[in-house]
Design a protein around this motif. Structure first.
Motif, short mmCIF file in Angstrom:
data_model
loop_
_atom_site.label_atom_id
_atom_site.label_comp_id
_atom_site.label_asym_id
_atom_site.label_seq_id
_atom_site.Cartn_x
_atom_site.Cartn_y
_atom_site.Cartn_z
N LEU A 1 0.76 -1.09 0.00
CA LEU A 1 -0.17 0.12 -0.07
C LEU A 1 0.91 1.20 0.00
O LEU A 1 0.38 2.31 -0.53
CB LEU A 1 -0.79 -0.03 1.18
CG LEU A 1 -2.02 -1.12 1.21
CD1 LEU A 1 -2.96 -1.07 2.58
CD2 LEU A 1 -2.94 -1.06 0.04
N ARG A 2 1.97 1.21 0.59
CA ARG A 2 2.79 2.43 0.65
C ARG A 2 3.49 2.71 -0.64
O ARG A 2 3.92 3.85 -0.74
CB ARG A 2 4.02 2.13 1.76
CG ARG A 2 4.60 3.23 2.01
CD ARG A 2 6.06 3.10 3.11
NE ARG A 2 6.63 1.67 2.55
CZ ARG A 2 7.19 1.30 3.35
NH1 ARG A 2 7.32 1.40 4.80
NH2 ARG A 2 7.91 0.24 3.09
N GLN A 3 3.73 1.67 -1.50
CA GLN A 3 4.52 1.89 -2.71
C GLN A 3 3.98 3.15 -3.79
O GLN A 3 4.44 3.81 -4.16
CB GLN A 3 4.87 0.64 -3.55
CG GLN A 3 5.80 0.79 -4.58
CD GLN A 3 7.15 0.94 -3.97
OE1 GLN A 3 7.41 0.70 -2.92
NE2 GLN A 3 7.95 1.91 -4.54
N PRO A 4 2.48 3.04 -3.97
CA PRO A 4 2.01 3.73 -5.10
C PRO A 4 2.17 5.32 -4.37
O PRO A 4 2.49 6.31 -5.08
CB PRO A 4 0.71 3.48 -4.95
CG PRO A 4 0.46 2.11 -4.76
CD PRO A 4 1.66 1.80 -3.64
N SER A 5 2.09 5.33 -3.11
CA SER A 5 1.98 6.94 -2.67
C SER A 5 3.55 7.26 -2.54
O SER A 5 3.77 8.48 -2.94
CB SER A 5 1.38 6.80 -1.14
OG SER A 5 2.29 6.22 -0.27
N ALA A 6 4.47 6.55 -2.42
CA ALA A 6 5.86 7.05 -2.47
C ALA A 6 6.27 7.44 -3.87
O ALA A 6 6.79 8.47 -4.19
CB ALA A 6 6.70 5.70 -1.93
N VAL A 7 5.48 6.59 -4.90
CA VAL A 7 5.84 7.12 -6.33
C VAL A 7 5.22 8.53 -6.57
O VAL A 7 5.80 9.38 -7.43
CB VAL A 7 5.30 6.16 -7.30
CG1 VAL A 7 5.23 6.35 -8.78
CG2 VAL A 7 6.06 4.65 -7.07
N LYS A 8 3.98 8.61 -5.99
CA LYS A 8 3.28 10.07 -6.22
C LYS A 8 4.16 11.01 -5.63
O LYS A 8 4.24 12.22 -5.97
CB LYS A 8 1.91 9.91 -5.68
CG LYS A 8 0.97 9.06 -6.34
CD LYS A 8 -0.38 9.12 -5.60
CE LYS A 8 -1.27 8.27 -6.71
NZ LYS A 8 -2.74 8.11 -5.95
N VAL A 9 4.71 10.92 -4.40
CA VAL A 9 5.29 11.80 -3.63
C VAL A 9 6.55 12.05 -4.65
O VAL A 9 6.95 13.24 -4.75
CB VAL A 9 5.99 11.48 -2.33
CG1 VAL A 9 6.85 12.49 -1.60
CG2 VAL A 9 4.50 11.53 -1.44
N LEU A 10 7.27 11.16 -5.01
CA LEU A 10 8.47 11.36 -5.82
C LEU A 10 8.28 12.19 -7.12
O LEU A 10 8.87 13.03 -7.75
CB LEU A 10 9.22 10.02 -6.22
CG LEU A 10 9.89 9.45 -4.84
CD1 LEU A 10 10.48 8.25 -5.21
CD2 LEU A 10 11.11 10.57 -4.62
N ARG B 1 5.87 14.42 -7.76
CA ARG B 1 5.52 15.77 -7.32
C ARG B 1 6.68 16.57 -7.00
O ARG B 1 6.88 17.64 -7.45
CB ARG B 1 4.55 15.71 -6.11
CG ARG B 1 3.15 15.28 -6.41
CD ARG B 1 2.09 16.00 -5.96
NE ARG B 1 0.89 15.48 -6.35
CZ ARG B 1 -0.39 16.26 -6.37
NH1 ARG B 1 -0.21 17.57 -5.93
NH2 ARG B 1 -1.33 15.74 -6.59
N LEU B 2 7.72 15.71 -6.18
CA LEU B 2 8.99 16.50 -5.80
C LEU B 2 9.85 16.56 -7.24
O LEU B 2 10.50 17.89 -7.18
CB LEU B 2 9.70 15.51 -4.95
CG LEU B 2 9.23 15.66 -3.44
CD1 LEU B 2 10.05 14.50 -2.68
CD2 LEU B 2 9.09 17.02 -2.85
N THR B 3 9.73 15.75 -7.88
CA THR B 3 10.57 16.02 -9.10
C THR B 3 10.00 16.62 -10.37
O THR B 3 10.30 17.07 -11.45
CB THR B 3 10.92 14.70 -9.83
OG1 THR B 3 9.84 13.86 -9.97
CG2 THR B 3 11.85 14.06 -8.75
N GLY B 4 8.64 17.21 -10.12
CA GLY B 4 7.87 17.83 -11.32
C GLY B 4 7.61 16.98 -12.35
O GLY B 4 7.17 17.50 -13.54
N GLY B 5 7.29 15.69 -12.09
CA GLY B 5 6.74 14.83 -13.13
C GLY B 5 7.77 14.42 -14.25
O GLY B 5 7.49 13.81 -15.20
#
Length: 82
Positions: free
Chosen positions: A52-61, A63-67
């Protein structure tokens, strides 16, 4: 790259990979104190948490990198094969 730097990196990566972590300690504690069933439940809980944590980590990364990684992946997928 120097061979000794590569060897140092491979050694460090190997040690970090084989060193047991907190998850292992939790499962071992559950197995010794509470039994096999609780150890299995602890293992399943850890696996579910990671799943469950993996998709949220990908979303945060993202957003941090600007996509930039998503855009690069789309560009690679759209480019013709050599």
């Amino acid at each position: 790259m120097d061979n000794h730097l590569l060897l140092a990196f491979i050694s460090a990566a190997f040690l970090l990979t084989v060193t047991p972590g907190v998850d292992t300690a939790i499962v071992l504690r559950a197995a010794t104190v509470d039994g096999r069933r609780q150890a299995l439940m602890a293992s399943l809980g850890i696996a579910l948490g990671r799943f469950l944590r993996q998709p949220s980590a990908v979303k945060v990364l993202d957003r941090l990198t600007g996509g930039i990684f998503v855009a690069f992946g789309i560009r690679l997928a759209a480019s013709p094969a050599p």
